[in-house]
Structures are given as C-alpha cells and as structure tokens.
Write an enzyme that holds these catalytic residues in place. Structure first.
Site, PDB file in Angstrom:
ATOM      1  N   ARG A   1       0.841  -1.191   0.000  1.00 31.46           N
ATOM      2  CA  ARG A   1       0.000   0.000   0.000  1.00 31.46           C
ATOM      3  C   ARG A   1       0.883   1.251   0.000  1.00 31.46           C
ATOM      4  O   ARG A   1       0.604   2.222  -0.702  1.00 31.46           O
ATOM      5  CB  ARG A   1      -0.902  -0.060   1.230  1.00 31.46           C
ATOM      6  CG  ARG A   1      -1.662   1.176   1.609  1.00 31.46           C
ATOM      7  CD  ARG A   1      -2.860   1.379   0.715  1.00 31.46           C
ATOM      8  NE  ARG A   1      -3.629   2.513   1.187  1.00 31.46           N
ATOM      9  CZ  ARG A   1      -3.238   3.781   1.040  1.00 31.46           C
ATOM     10  NH1 ARG A   1      -2.117   4.056   0.426  1.00 31.46           N
ATOM     11  NH2 ARG A   1      -3.992   4.759   1.486  1.00 31.46           N
TER      12      ARG A   1
ATOM     13  N   ASP B   1     -12.619  -1.758  -4.868  1.00 32.93           N
ATOM     14  CA  ASP B   1     -13.550  -1.081  -3.960  1.00 32.93           C
ATOM     15  C   ASP B   1     -14.893  -0.907  -4.660  1.00 32.93           C
ATOM     16  O   ASP B   1     -14.945  -0.831  -5.891  1.00 32.93           O
ATOM     17  CB  ASP B   1     -13.014   0.287  -3.526  1.00 32.93           C
ATOM     18  CG  ASP B   1     -13.757   0.775  -2.283  1.00 32.93           C
ATOM     19  OD1 ASP B   1     -13.381   0.351  -1.173  1.00 32.93           O
ATOM     20  OD2 ASP B   1     -14.724   1.545  -2.430  1.00 32.93           O
TER      21      ASP B   1
ATOM     22  N   TYR C   1     -23.271   7.041  -1.173  1.00 27.41           N
ATOM     23  CA  TYR C   1     -21.973   7.726  -1.265  1.00 27.41           C
ATOM     24  C   TYR C   1     -21.989   8.779  -2.370  1.00 27.41           C
ATOM     25  O   TYR C   1     -21.416   9.858  -2.233  1.00 27.41           O
ATOM     26  CB  TYR C   1     -20.848   6.719  -1.535  1.00 27.41           C
ATOM     27  CG  TYR C   1     -20.537   5.869  -0.327  1.00 27.41           C
ATOM     28  CD1 TYR C   1     -19.733   6.359   0.700  1.00 27.41           C
ATOM     29  CD2 TYR C   1     -21.061   4.593  -0.192  1.00 27.41           C
ATOM     30  CE1 TYR C   1     -19.455   5.593   1.832  1.00 27.41           C
ATOM     31  CE2 TYR C   1     -20.784   3.818   0.927  1.00 27.41           C
ATOM     32  CZ  TYR C   1     -19.980   4.323   1.933  1.00 27.41           C
ATOM     33  OH  TYR C   1     -19.712   3.572   3.041  1.00 27.41           O
TER      34      TYR C   1
HETATM   35  O1  CP3 Z   1     -10.617  -7.807   1.264  1.00 26.04           O
HETATM   36  C1  CP3 Z   1     -11.669  -7.379   0.755  1.00 26.04           C
HETATM   37  O2  CP3 Z   1     -12.767  -7.479   1.335  1.00 26.04           O
HETATM   38  C2  CP3 Z   1     -11.646  -6.846  -0.659  1.00 26.04           C
HETATM   39  C3  CP3 Z   1     -11.561  -5.438  -0.883  1.00 26.04           C
HETATM   40  C4  CP3 Z   1     -12.659  -4.473  -0.468  1.00 26.04           C
HETATM   41  C5  CP3 Z   1     -12.336  -3.153  -0.047  1.00 26.04           C
HETATM   42  N1  CP3 Z   1     -13.516  -2.475   0.105  1.00 26.04           N
HETATM   43  C6  CP3 Z   1     -10.977  -2.621   0.145  1.00 26.04           C
HETATM   44  C7  CP3 Z   1     -10.762  -1.386   0.906  1.00 26.04           C
HETATM   45  C8  CP3 Z   1     -14.049  -4.590  -0.502  1.00 26.04           C
HETATM   46  C9  CP3 Z   1     -14.911  -5.797  -0.833  1.00 26.04           C
HETATM   47  C10 CP3 Z   1     -14.579  -3.311  -0.136  1.00 26.04           C
HETATM   48  C11 CP3 Z   1     -16.019  -3.001  -0.111  1.00 26.04           C
HETATM   49  C12 CP3 Z   1     -16.468  -1.689   0.376  1.00 26.04           C
HETATM   50  N2  CP3 Z   1     -15.886  -0.475   0.183  1.00 26.04           N
HETATM   51  C13 CP3 Z   1     -17.695  -1.474   1.054  1.00 26.04           C
HETATM   52  C14 CP3 Z   1     -18.717  -2.547   1.379  1.00 26.04           C
HETATM   53  C15 CP3 Z   1     -18.362  -3.343   2.584  1.00 26.04           C
HETATM   54  C16 CP3 Z   1     -18.474  -2.592   3.879  1.00 26.04           C
HETATM   55  O3  CP3 Z   1     -17.386  -2.314   4.454  1.00 26.04           O
HETATM   56  O4  CP3 Z   1     -19.578  -2.259   4.299  1.00 26.04           O
HETATM   57  C17 CP3 Z   1     -17.791  -0.099   1.316  1.00 26.04           C
HETATM   58  C18 CP3 Z   1     -18.936   0.589   2.035  1.00 26.04           C
HETATM   59  C19 CP3 Z   1     -16.641   0.530   0.755  1.00 26.04           C
HETATM   60  C20 CP3 Z   1     -16.327   1.996   0.730  1.00 26.04           C
HETATM   61  C21 CP3 Z   1     -15.065   2.303   1.435  1.00 26.04           C
HETATM   62  N3  CP3 Z   1     -13.800   1.949   0.999  1.00 26.04           N
HETATM   63  C22 CP3 Z   1     -14.908   3.015   2.651  1.00 26.04           C
HETATM   64  C23 CP3 Z   1     -16.052   3.609   3.475  1.00 26.04           C
HETATM   65  C24 CP3 Z   1     -13.538   3.078   2.922  1.00 26.04           C
HETATM   66  C25 CP3 Z   1     -12.860   3.811   4.047  1.00 26.04           C
HETATM   67  C26 CP3 Z   1     -13.015   3.138   5.345  1.00 26.04           C
HETATM   68  C27 CP3 Z   1     -11.785   2.352   5.679  1.00 26.04           C
HETATM   69  O5  CP3 Z   1     -11.918   1.198   6.123  1.00 26.04           O
HETATM   70  O6  CP3 Z   1     -10.696   2.939   5.537  1.00 26.04           O
HETATM   71  C28 CP3 Z   1     -12.853   2.366   1.900  1.00 26.04           C
HETATM   72  C29 CP3 Z   1     -11.402   2.138   1.803  1.00 26.04           C
HETATM   73  C30 CP3 Z   1     -10.921   0.731   1.637  1.00 26.04           C
HETATM   74  N4  CP3 Z   1     -11.496  -0.232   0.847  1.00 26.04           N
HETATM   75  C31 CP3 Z   1      -9.746   0.175   2.245  1.00 26.04           C
HETATM   76  C32 CP3 Z   1      -9.648  -1.156   1.790  1.00 26.04           C
HETATM   77  C33 CP3 Z   1      -8.558  -2.142   2.088  1.00 26.04           C
HETATM   78  C34 CP3 Z   1      -8.771   0.933   3.152  1.00 26.04           C
HETATM   79  C35 CP3 Z   1      -7.926   1.831   2.306  1.00 26.04           C
HETATM   80  C36 CP3 Z   1      -6.455   1.863   2.661  1.00 26.04           C
HETATM   81  O7  CP3 Z   1      -5.770   0.836   2.614  1.00 26.04           O
HETATM   82  O8  CP3 Z   1      -5.998   2.981   2.905  1.00 26.04           O
END
Ligand code: CP3
Length: 347
Positions: A46, A83, A153
């Site tokens: 990352r 995502d 969103y």
């Molecule tokens: O391992 C897995 O599950 C696969 C990858 C995956 C991610 N996001 C990676 C991610 C999946 C399936 C998602 C789905 C996702 N993304 C959802 C639905 C599931 C849930 O959590 O309810 C939603 C609502 C999102 C939108 C989203 N993406 C948010 C609100 C955020 C920020 C919150 C956070 O946890 O930081 C993300 C970022 C995100 N998506 C990260 C990851 C690994 C973190 C980013 C980082 O590494 O800086």
C-alpha cells in the site's frame, strides 16, 4: 501454483457447491476485508503504491494483495481487491480516498454520467492474474456495491452512517431517484458480468446501508434493483452463484432472499443467526456472521463464537464469515487460529 483453466461446470469447489446447496464435507470460509491493513505485507505494498486507488488499478499489485491472505490462511475463497466506489468513478464522478478520512466523491452530475467500462479494465486484468495464480480448489469472488449503497456515497459525497440527507432527497422525488438507481443498476450488471467473464466464480453484492431504509422503500430501492441484477446475470451466466449482503436488513432478510433470488445471503453480526436460519428457506445458503470484535479479541471467546455459529448452521448450506469486515487492529495470528479451527471442524 498454476491452475489449468477449467470451466465452472467441470470444477468442483467446496465454496460454490455450498452456495448451490450441494453437500460439502465442512463449512467453507472466508472473511470480509480479508485483504487489508491488518496484514503487514499489505501495508508495505500500500505504501509502495502511494495511494489506495493506484493499488486498486495496478493489476500486478492488486492481484498480489488479493492473494496475500489466501497464502497465509488458505481460505476457501479469495476476494478481488478493489472497492465498491470504482463504479461511480467509471460513471464519471470524481473519486478520492483521503488519508484518515475515507472516500470523497465529487459533485453529482447525473445527467452527464455514462458508464465507461474501459476505466475498469485493470480490474478485469487483476481477476485474470489472480485466477492464473490461485489454486483451482479456491474460489474467486468478484463484487460490486448495490445501487442503494452506491447512491448513498454518490449523493452525499462521503460516508456518515445514517445517510439521512440521501433518504430525504430520495423520498422527496422518488421517481427521479428510481431513474438514478436504474443508471447504477445497468452499469453494475455490465461490470459484474465482465468480472465473471474474466474468471470470477461468484459475485457478492454489498448493500452496506440496506438497514437505513424502511418499507416500502426497502422493496423499491434495495430489493428491486438487486433483483434486476440477479435476473440479468442469471441470463448471461446461469452457472454463477450470487451472494447478496443487505447489511442490517433485520426482519427484511427473508423477503430480500425470496424476492431477489440470490443463492447466498450475508448476515450481519447484529442479527442472531438462529433467527435467520429459522426464517430463511434452506435453499438459500447463509453466510456469516461472527462479530469482527471477537476476531480482534481472539482466544476462547472467538472459538466459542465460531462454534456457536457452526452449530446453528448445522444441516443447511452455510459459508462461515464475519458479520462485517476485519478490523485493522486484528492480530494476524487470530486469523490463523480461526482458519485452522474452521478447516478442521466437522459437523
Ligand atoms: O478484502 C476485501 O474485502 C476486498 C476489498 C474491499 C475493499 N472495500 C478494500 C478497501 C471490498 C470488498 C470493499 C467493499 C467496500 N468499500 C464497502 C462494502 C463493505 C463494507 O465495508 O460495508 C464499502 C462501504 C466501501 C467503501 C469504502 N472503501 C470506505 C467507506 C472506505 C474507508 C473506510 C476504511 O476502512 O478505511 C474504503 C477504503 C478501503 N477499501 C480500504 C480497503 C482495504 C482501506 C484503504 C487503505 O488501505 O488505505
């Protein structure tokens, strides 16, 4: 390991067998957010990528991050690293992930939005790469956000939990909102279909904010768009099972399962599995629902929680999972301990 390409119909996977209601020797398992910040090898890549979106859109890196947890813990499925918000991006909305603040989307200009699948070609390339490197016994899960959750969103520009402003806008001009959801639904069908073409064995539809809508809006904006997606994918890919996860749907879970026609139903940690197992017909494979905090805690509480779930699910198609994503402070040794327990558990 290099896998020999085989079609879904000739490959037997414990994961998709469970989804299709076939007999399996144990409950297959994976964990939502199994790739991510709790893994040191994720944090390294990352950082190397610089930004989260760059990581998502560089197939070599995204494929590696998808495979990292499976190499360590040998889950029965890998989930594509991407995502849900790449769909708004492909429709033409500005998307940024702000360090420490989560996603931020640009102004909503629905009249100019058009789905540009070329923008997502790195995602399909990631799937092809993962499929080549993944053992043939391990399923690959593709995914998308459900139209309602994406709209939350897209309209609000960021997440805040309750989405009251989105509900209010939607309810005030429900016909206009229907049209907006149709636009997202159409793009989602094309996107998921292309993921299956690229090698996804199943797809999960994440409706993370399903719990904020009351009836009749739940039927109109959660069930109906999901039903359209399921029906279109069934036509195009009749052999590919579909999982729906309408988080916090509570008493509406059974209606969602019956009317959308999903093969698998994700159950959040807040819903007692006993309740879902009682109310949802046995032709639907349940998936869930350990509280991610028990994985964070580990030890006896975690294993007892897992046992309780497996006992409840005995006698019906079931996939073990968490009830929401892995928390980033989770020690990887807890994930290893739970995975070993699940792999050796026999009903
Ligand atoms: O391992 C897995 O599950 C696969 C990858 C995956 C991610 N996001 C990676 C991610 C999946 C399936 C998602 C789905 C996702 N993304 C959802 C639905 C599931 C849930 O959590 O309810 C939603 C609502 C999102 C939108 C989203 N993406 C948010 C609100 C955020 C920020 C919150 C956070 O946890 O930081 C993300 C970022 C995100 N998506 C990260 C990851 C690994 C973190 C980013 C980082 O590494 O800086």
């Amino acid at each position: 390991m290099l896998s020999v390409p085989q079609s879904q119909s000739t490959r037997s996977l414990i994961f998709t067998d469970a989804l299709m209601g076939k007999a399996v020797p144990r409950a297959p398992f994976w964990f939502m957010r199994q790739a991510g910040r709790y893994l040191p090898e994720y944090r390294r890549l990352r950082q190397e990528a610089g930004s989260f979106l760059k990581l998502c859109f560089t197939p070599e890196l995204a494929a590696e991050v998808t495979l990292q947890p499976v190499r360590r813990f040998n889950m029965d499925a890998a989930i594509l690293f991407s995502d849900i918000l790449v769909i708004p991006y492909a429709l033409g909305q500005q998307l940024d992930f702000v360090e420490g603040e989560g996603p931020q989307l640009g102004p909503l200009n629905a009249a100019t939005f058009a789905y540009d699948e070329k923008k997502l070609s790195p995602v399909f390339e990631t799937i092809r790469r993962v499929r080549q490197q993944l053992s043939p016994e391990t399923a690959l899960i593709g995914f998308a956000g459900a139209p309602w959750t994406l709209a939350c969103y897209m309209v609000q520009g960021k997440g805040d939990g309750a989405f009251e402003s989105v509900k209010s806008i939607a309810m005030q001009d429900a016909d206009k909102f229907d049209a907006f959801l149709d636009l997202i639904t159409g793009a989602t069908i094309l996107y998921l279909s292309a993921q299956i073409d690229a090698g996804a064995d199943t797809v999960q539809i994440f409706d993370s904010w399903a719990g904020v809508l009351p009836e009749p809006y739940f039927s109109r904006w959660i069930i109906l768009p999901t039903q359209k997606i399921v029906q279109a994918l069934r036509q195009l890919h009749p052999e590919t099972p579909i999982i729906g996860f309408p988080r916090e749907a509570g008493a509406l879970y059974p209606k969602y399962a019956a009317e959308t026609g999903v093969n698998g139903l994700g159950i959040g940690w807040e819903t007692p599995l006993e309740r879902a197992a009682h109310d949802v017909p046995k032709n639907v494979c349940l998936q869930g629902n350990l509280d991610p905090l028990l994985l964070l805690k580990g030890g006896v509480a975690m294993i007892d929680g897992a046992k309780r779930i497996l006992e409840t699910a005995r006698g019906r198609p079931f996939i073990f999972n968490l009830g929401h994503g892995v928390i980033k402070e989770t020690p990887p040794v807890h994930v290893a301990e739970l995975s070993d327990f699940l792999r050796n558990f026999r009903w």
